[in-house]
Design a protein around this motif. Structure first.
Motif, PDB file in Angstrom:
ATOM      1  N   UNK A  16       0.975 -15.533   2.140  1.00  0.00           N
ATOM      2  CA  UNK A  16      -0.154 -15.227   3.029  1.00  0.00           C
ATOM      3  C   UNK A  16       0.231 -14.152   4.048  1.00  0.00           C
ATOM      4  N   UNK A  17       1.436 -14.271   4.610  1.00  0.00           N
ATOM      5  CA  UNK A  17       1.910 -13.272   5.569  1.00  0.00           C
ATOM      6  C   UNK A  17       2.066 -11.905   4.899  1.00  0.00           C
ATOM      7  N   UNK A  18       2.600 -11.903   3.695  1.00  0.00           N
ATOM      8  CA  UNK A  18       2.798 -10.655   2.958  1.00  0.00           C
ATOM      9  C   UNK A  18       1.466 -10.010   2.614  1.00  0.00           C
ATOM     10  N   UNK A  19       0.513 -10.826   2.212  1.00  0.00           N
ATOM     11  CA  UNK A  19      -0.827 -10.332   1.872  1.00  0.00           C
ATOM     12  C   UNK A  19      -1.425  -9.618   3.083  1.00  0.00           C
ATOM     13  N   UNK A  20      -1.319 -10.254   4.251  1.00  0.00           N
ATOM     14  CA  UNK A  20      -1.855  -9.648   5.475  1.00  0.00           C
ATOM     15  C   UNK A  20      -1.115  -8.365   5.827  1.00  0.00           C
ATOM     16  N   UNK A  21       0.205  -8.353   5.623  1.00  0.00           N
ATOM     17  CA  UNK A  21       1.003  -7.167   5.960  1.00  0.00           C
ATOM     18  C   UNK A  21       0.643  -5.976   5.074  1.00  0.00           C
ATOM     19  N   UNK A  22       0.389  -6.236   3.791  1.00  0.00           N
ATOM     20  CA  UNK A  22       0.048  -5.164   2.857  1.00  0.00           C
ATOM     21  C   UNK A  22      -1.406  -4.751   3.034  1.00  0.00           C
ATOM     22  N   UNK A  23      -2.215  -5.678   3.403  1.00  0.00           N
ATOM     23  CA  UNK A  23      -3.651  -5.408   3.541  1.00  0.00           C
ATOM     24  C   UNK A  23      -4.379  -6.035   2.382  1.00  0.00           C
ATOM     25  N   UNK A  24      -5.564  -6.436   2.631  1.00  0.00           N
ATOM     26  CA  UNK A  24      -6.316  -7.158   1.619  1.00  0.00           C
ATOM     27  C   UNK A  24      -6.826  -6.274   0.494  1.00  0.00           C
ATOM     28  N   UNK A  37       1.711  -1.136  -7.301  1.00  0.00           N
ATOM     29  CA  UNK A  37       2.650  -0.993  -6.187  1.00  0.00           C
ATOM     30  C   UNK A  37       2.348  -1.915  -5.003  1.00  0.00           C
ATOM     31  N   UNK A  38       1.069  -2.131  -4.704  1.00  0.00           N
ATOM     32  CA  UNK A  38       0.754  -3.020  -3.583  1.00  0.00           C
ATOM     33  C   UNK A  38       1.129  -4.463  -3.910  1.00  0.00           C
ATOM     34  N   UNK A  39       0.924  -4.886  -5.161  1.00  0.00           N
ATOM     35  CA  UNK A  39       1.319  -6.246  -5.549  1.00  0.00           C
ATOM     36  C   UNK A  39       2.842  -6.385  -5.585  1.00  0.00           C
ATOM     37  N   UNK A  40       3.550  -5.353  -5.999  1.00  0.00           N
ATOM     38  CA  UNK A  40       5.010  -5.392  -5.972  1.00  0.00           C
ATOM     39  C   UNK A  40       5.498  -5.559  -4.534  1.00  0.00           C
ATOM     40  N   UNK A  41       4.848  -4.872  -3.607  1.00  0.00           N
ATOM     41  CA  UNK A  41       5.235  -4.981  -2.203  1.00  0.00           C
ATOM     42  C   UNK A  41       4.972  -6.389  -1.686  1.00  0.00           C
ATOM     43  N   UNK A  42       3.882  -7.001  -2.078  1.00  0.00           N
ATOM     44  CA  UNK A  42       3.600  -8.379  -1.672  1.00  0.00           C
ATOM     45  C   UNK A  42       4.699  -9.315  -2.158  1.00  0.00           C
ATOM     46  N   UNK A  55      14.934  -9.820  -9.163  1.00  0.00           N
ATOM     47  CA  UNK A  55      14.994  -8.774 -10.168  1.00  0.00           C
ATOM     48  C   UNK A  55      13.742  -7.920 -10.075  1.00  0.00           C
ATOM     49  N   UNK A  56      13.764  -6.790 -10.707  1.00  0.00           N
ATOM     50  CA  UNK A  56      12.623  -5.881 -10.709  1.00  0.00           C
ATOM     51  C   UNK A  56      11.435  -6.575 -11.370  1.00  0.00           C
ATOM     52  N   UNK A  57      10.322  -6.763 -10.624  1.00  0.00           N
ATOM     53  CA  UNK A  57       9.187  -7.500 -11.173  1.00  0.00           C
ATOM     54  C   UNK A  57       8.333  -6.714 -12.163  1.00  0.00           C
ATOM     55  N   UNK A  58       8.729  -5.480 -12.493  1.00  0.00           N
ATOM     56  CA  UNK A  58       7.910  -4.670 -13.398  1.00  0.00           C
ATOM     57  C   UNK A  58       8.101  -5.066 -14.820  1.00  0.00           C
TER      58      UNK A  58
END
Length: 86
Positions: free
Chosen positions: A52-60, A66-71, A83-86
């Motif tokens: 939840x904190x990560x979602x808010x930090x990245x933005x809804x 790339x945005x989901x990788x950052x979350x 590991x690399x989530x790709x």
């Protein structure tokens, strides 16, 4: 037709966490996957909170890979190597 709706072409709803709740939770899924990748004992409740904190930090507007990788990175930050989530 109601004059207040005249000209309206679409209506959108925020579904996740508003109209429905995922089951199992994101934290449960992340915890299970983390255990498969050598990170056992990460409580789902902790991962739910961090997600939840990560979602808010990245933005809804998490609408790209790339945005989901950052979350995911933010959710697991400081908890151990991932590991690399790709």
């Amino acid at each position: 037709m109601n004059s207040a709706l005249q000209g309206v072409e679409a209506i959108t709803f925020d579904v996740g966490g508003t109209l429905i709740a995922p089951y199992p939770s994101v934290g449960h899924i992340y915890s299970e996957e983390a255990a498969l990748h050598g990170m056992p004992d990460l409580p789902p409740e902790l991962l739910n909170k961090r997600f939840r904190q990560s979602w808010k930090a990245v933005g809804e507007q998490a609408d790209s890979k790339p945005s989901w990788q950052r979350i995911v990175e933010l959710t697991f930050e400081g908890l151990g190597p991932i590991s690399d989530p790709t």
